[in-house]
Design a protein around this motif. Structure first.
Motif, mmCIF file in Angstrom:
data_model
loop_
_atom_site.group_PDB
_atom_site.id
_atom_site.type_symbol
_atom_site.label_atom_id
_atom_site.label_comp_id
_atom_site.label_asym_id
_atom_site.label_seq_id
_atom_site.Cartn_x
_atom_site.Cartn_y
_atom_site.Cartn_z
ATOM 1 N N ASP A 1 -1.305 4.958 -4.192
ATOM 2 C CA ASP A 1 -2.221 6.117 -4.146
ATOM 3 C C ASP A 1 -3.847 5.407 -3.555
ATOM 4 N N TYR A 2 -3.942 5.356 -2.292
ATOM 5 C CA TYR A 2 -5.112 4.620 -1.870
ATOM 6 C C TYR A 2 -5.883 5.600 -0.967
ATOM 7 N N ASP A 3 -7.449 5.804 -0.778
ATOM 8 C CA ASP A 3 -8.240 6.583 -0.348
ATOM 9 C C ASP A 3 -9.178 5.755 0.529
ATOM 10 N N VAL A 4 -9.137 4.719 0.911
ATOM 11 C CA VAL A 4 -9.898 3.526 1.643
ATOM 12 C C VAL A 4 -11.003 3.049 0.930
ATOM 13 N N LEU A 5 -11.709 3.922 0.096
ATOM 14 C CA LEU A 5 -12.988 3.586 -0.864
ATOM 15 C C LEU A 5 -12.664 2.829 -2.080
ATOM 16 N N ASN A 6 -11.859 3.488 -2.721
ATOM 17 C CA ASN A 6 -11.547 3.120 -3.910
ATOM 18 C C ASN A 6 -10.162 2.382 -4.100
ATOM 19 N N ASP A 7 -10.092 1.506 -5.197
ATOM 20 C CA ASP A 7 -8.907 0.742 -5.191
ATOM 21 C C ASP A 7 -7.480 1.339 -5.139
ATOM 22 N N PRO A 8 -6.548 0.735 -4.501
ATOM 23 C CA PRO A 8 -5.254 1.182 -4.766
ATOM 24 C C PRO A 8 -4.869 1.357 -5.983
ATOM 25 N N ASN A 9 -4.048 2.516 -6.180
ATOM 26 C CA ASN A 9 -3.515 2.775 -7.565
ATOM 27 C C ASN A 9 -1.848 2.909 -7.504
ATOM 28 N N TYR B 1 -7.018 12.540 6.227
ATOM 29 C CA TYR B 1 -7.095 13.077 4.732
ATOM 30 C C TYR B 1 -7.253 12.055 3.706
ATOM 31 N N LEU B 2 -7.451 10.615 4.219
ATOM 32 C CA LEU B 2 -7.817 9.381 3.330
ATOM 33 C C LEU B 2 -6.507 9.416 2.628
ATOM 34 N N ASN B 3 -5.235 9.658 3.001
ATOM 35 C CA ASN B 3 -4.295 9.231 2.098
ATOM 36 C C ASN B 3 -3.634 7.886 2.755
ATOM 37 N N MET B 4 -4.028 7.158 2.382
ATOM 38 C CA MET B 4 -3.690 5.711 3.357
ATOM 39 C C MET B 4 -2.263 5.298 2.691
ATOM 40 N N SER C 1 0.996 4.777 4.935
ATOM 41 C CA SER C 1 1.597 3.636 5.093
ATOM 42 C C SER C 1 3.042 3.576 4.879
ATOM 43 N N LEU D 1 1.138 -1.398 0.018
ATOM 44 C CA LEU D 1 -0.130 -0.116 0.016
ATOM 45 C C LEU D 1 0.792 1.075 -0.123
#
Lengths: 309, 486
Positions: free
Chosen positions: A49-57, A269-272, A276, A45
């Motif tokens: 780029d991962y915001d919790v709700l959408n898939d990790p990019n 900020y949901l910048n998971m 990480s 992760l």
């Protein structure tokens, strides 16, 4: 005959090993699913780029590159290191002093041991709120006590210079745990060593430095390691006092510890992915510091049963 | 426009599975590596139908998150009416303020609530991540009268051309002052209502008192950092563009505003001392700053009038509207709103619940309950301040204007609050609201903490806010483009 006996022994060992594994399998399963796999996956992760709700990019090392560019990462690291450097020695030093006093309490030891440990039962969030009350620059108890001895106390909770020292002092609230551990270690120091030192003419300071400290050095080393790790992960008290319930909109960068900034990136900020990467950086820093402590510790720590050289 | 349809598409099963794994792992790893996270699990399921025929029979359970229906008679009365409106469907509530982590975790885990009660400024962030659905069809189907609602409140829940929530309460600010202190200093509320910053500065100096190096009376509290948008707007500056894409935190007028607001504290020995003194007060009790005569004046949200009236009805208060530098009343509107999660399983019931709980008839019933309760307590009813303009007007006419229990100075407080409600503005919705807000708050706090000058601090804040906005908008546009291509 020997071969048959060896075979039986091996068979029994295998059975015992299998049974042992069976008994600890729930833990192993839990470790694999809830510890190892998440740790490894958080490594992945950190490359996304991962915001919790959408898939990790997948973004490669971009998050790590941004770690170096974000001034708040360095600021929060500096704050955390400063806090750790002040709080760990103070925490252990005072805990040792209290433990030595407790040694002298004799029959009342049990009572004082409970009293010293009780503050550890306070939830960390309550400690954060308590900090704001005790250290209030206008009518806090700390400044009231300082006032009795003619010292005008600072604005601990609003003056950037005094915020970290205030947090360090507040961290002493939970030194009961270390005190109890050190008390146990002190109780294990053989009395005849003190008697021998006394016969040799050693004074109290010499007995402390030449008998007490070497004999409890293993415990001290353990406390240095765990308290350093805890200080580097410090979060709840400072967050509650300066970023959460204690202050809705006011905050002070002086209290921005590394894990607070990590928490903000992850859950505010949901910048998971970035969070990480921050977590892995902290992990690496803790590993390096622990390794240094271990190397230094090997030269200074005496374990009973070892060849004293 | 960022969404092709009124309802965003469900995630593909594979994506949902990967996302589910990722959330669980990210959360668990955060716990293990740094010891602070909570667990989450995603699976955004297909959302319900986007048609909301009025009068259609409803069924099932309506799971609500973030609303405490038992908070007081106003909440209870309206919740009861809304509950009846969706019968035979039933309500199940997770009470307490909306926990964003809890909500997003529930959405990601495929266990989203059917309805949420959130701060209006959170909806842009939720909408950008498609965690909540546009409710245009709900509004049409259930014939929710948008004309009843205040435009600034609606703007705050409008994102990418779609409405994502129905606003509920409206928090506005008025100026509150200690009349005795003002009179002793030869001042009145016109000196502290914000219309003339020079007068405010002078009034502050006259009202403030020190004991040694510490303040013993706060002259004027400009209520920074939270009210910077109010002061900036009063000075003619918007902190973000109307489309929510461009931060304007480093606007010279915003910087000048900050210099003025911080100067108020500097004249009293610095923000640190004033805040420490402010924090030591019994804000919600009988020993509040006004009752004890240790605060001259400050702008404050109107709900504090009720607190003061409850705990210190004899406090020598004076009230007025906060004003722009050209003398016009102004307030920074904020508040709550109802929104429907995209993955909610009972959107029809959610829509009717929203309609009922925010409609004029329900507000009137709530006002009746509040007026009766206040009468029993022998206390005046100070009105309700909602985003429903029609309801506010009717409540004022029926319960407030005719009230004989409402005496001076509380009558002036209520009057000022109603005027402020008519003159409210809000910041437009944007997909990076948390970061935008944190950027300007940090900017103000750096100055208050003496770590930077207003100009350099707001320049830094501008950079941080714009970077967050750019990233959020570009992600959104990319996701929208990908959705279109798909």
């Amino acid at each position: 005959m020997d071969t048959a006996r060896t075979y039986r022994l091996r068979k029994r060992n295998r059975r015992q090993t299998r049974n042992a594994l069976l008994f600890i399998s729930p833990w192993i399963l839990g470790f694999l699913v809830f510890t190892l796999w998440p740790i490894l996956y958080s490594g992945y992760l950190s490359l996304t780029d991962y915001d919790v709700l959408n898939d990790p990019n997948f973004v490669g090392l971009e998050n790590y590159r941004q770690l170096g560019q974000d001034p708040r990462v360095m600021l929060s690291l500096r704050n955390t290191m400063f806090y750790a450097a002040l709080s760990v020695p103070l925490h252990i030093g005072i805990a040792l002093l209290l433990a030595m006093l407790l040694m002298r309490a004799r029959r009342a030891t049990g009572f004082f041991r409970t009293v010293f440990y009780l503050p550890n039962m306070t939830p960390p969030v309550a400690v954060g709120i308590l900090l704001l009350l005790l250290f209030n620059g206008h009518n806090g108890l700390v400044n009231a006590v300082l006032g009795f001895v003619g010292i005008p106390g600072p604005d601990w909770t609003t003056d950037s210079t005094w915020i970290k020292p205030g947090l360090v002092l507040m961290s002493l609230w939970t030194l009961g745990g270390s005190t109890i551990i050190l008390l146990a270690a002190l109780n294990n120091v053989p009395r005849d060593l003190y008697d021998a030192a006394l016969v040799d003419g050693a004074g109290p300071l010499r007995r402390f430095t030449s008998v007490t400290v070497p004999m409890i050095s293993g415990t001290l080393f353990f406390l240095v390691i765990v308290n350093t790790i805890a200080a580097l992960q410090s979060f709840t008290e400072a967050y509650t006092a300066y970023f959460g319930a204690g202050n809705g909109t006011y905050s002070n960068d002086a209290a921005l510890f590394y894990v607070i900034y990590l928490f903000r990136q992850a859950f505010e900020y949901l910048n998971m992915g970035f969070a990480s990467a921050m977590a892995w950086l902290l992990f690496a820093i803790i590993m390096v510091i622990t390794a240094i402590q271990y190397v230094v510790g090997r030269k200074l720590v005496f374990y009973e049963g070892e060849d004293g050289g | 426009m960022y969404f092709k349809d009124s309802c965003p598409p469900p995630l593909e099963p594979g994506l949902a599975r990967r996302s589910r794994t990722a959330v669980a792992v990210a959360a668990a790893a955060s716990v293990l590596l740094v010891g602070c996270a909570t667990g989450t699990q995603p699976n955004v399921t297909a959302q319900g139908p986007d048609q909301f025929p009025a009068g259609a029979e409803l069924s099932g359970v309506l799971n609500i998150m973030g609303y405490n229906a038992d908070a007081d008679e106003v909440a209870r009365t309206r919740a009861d009416l809304a509950g009846k409106a969706i019968a035979p469907a039933t309500v199940k509530a997770v009470e307490g303020e909306l926990d964003v982590q809890q909500f997003l975790s529930a959405v990601a885990a495929g266990d989203a609530p059917d309805l949420i009660y959130a701060n209006r400024d959170q909806l842009g962030t939720f909408a950008a991540r498609k965690a909540i659905m546009p409710i245009d069809t709900c509004i049409t189907g259930e014939t929710i009268s948008l004309d009843d609602f205040r435009k600034p409140a609606l703007d705050q829940v409008t994102f990418g051309g779609h409405i994502y929530g129905i606003p509920e309460f409206n928090q506005v600010q008025i100026v509150m002052a200690n009349r005795t202190l003002l009179e002793k200093a030869g001042l009145d509320t016109s000196d502290v209502d914000g219309s003339d910053w020079g007068k405010v500065t002078e009034a502050n100096k006259k009202l403030a008192q020190q004991k040694g190096s510490k303040p013993s009376v706060i002259g004027f509290d400009s209520k920074l950092p939270e009210f910077l948008p109010l002061w900036a707007k009063a000075n003619g500056a918007d902190m973000i563009s109307a489309d929510g894409k461009t931060a304007r935190i480093d606007d010279p007028k915003v910087v000048a505003t900050l210099e003025f607001g911080v100067g108020i504290y500097t004249d009293q020995g610095g923000f640190g001392s004033v805040k420490a003194f402010r924090d030591s007060a019994d804000f919600f009790g009988k020993g509040n700053q006004f009752a004890t005569g240790v605060l001259g004046a400050m702008p404050m949200e109107q709900w504090y009038v009720n607190i003061l009236n409850d705990v210190s009805p004899q406090a020598p208060m004076a009230f007025d509207t906060f004003k722009t530098t050209s003398g016009q009343p102004l307030s920074f509107g904020s508040g709550s709103a109802w929104a429907i999660p995209s993955a909610g399983k009972n959107p029809q019931a959610a829509c009717r619940y929203i309609k009922t709980i925010t409609e004029t008839a329900s507000w009137m019933a709530a006002a009746e309950a509040r007026a009766t309760a206040r009468q029993k307590e022998k206390k005046p009813f100070t009105g309700l301040f909602t985003a429903n303009q029609n309801a506010d007007e009717q409540i004022k006419a029926k319960y407030v204007d005719s009230s004989t229990a409402l005496e001076s100075p509380w009558k002036e407080a209520v009057q000022a609050s109603y005027e402020a409600n008519e003159a409210s503005f809000s910041l437009p919705a944007n997909p990076a609201d948390a970061q935008f807000k944190q950027a300007w708050l940090d900017g103000v706090n750096r100055v208050l903490n003496g770590k930077a000058s207003p100009a350099e601090s707001m320049a830094t804040a501008q950079k941080e806010a714009q970077a967050a906005l750019d990233k959020a908008w570009s992600t959104l546009e990319k996701a929208d483009a990908d959705g279109s291509a798909g």
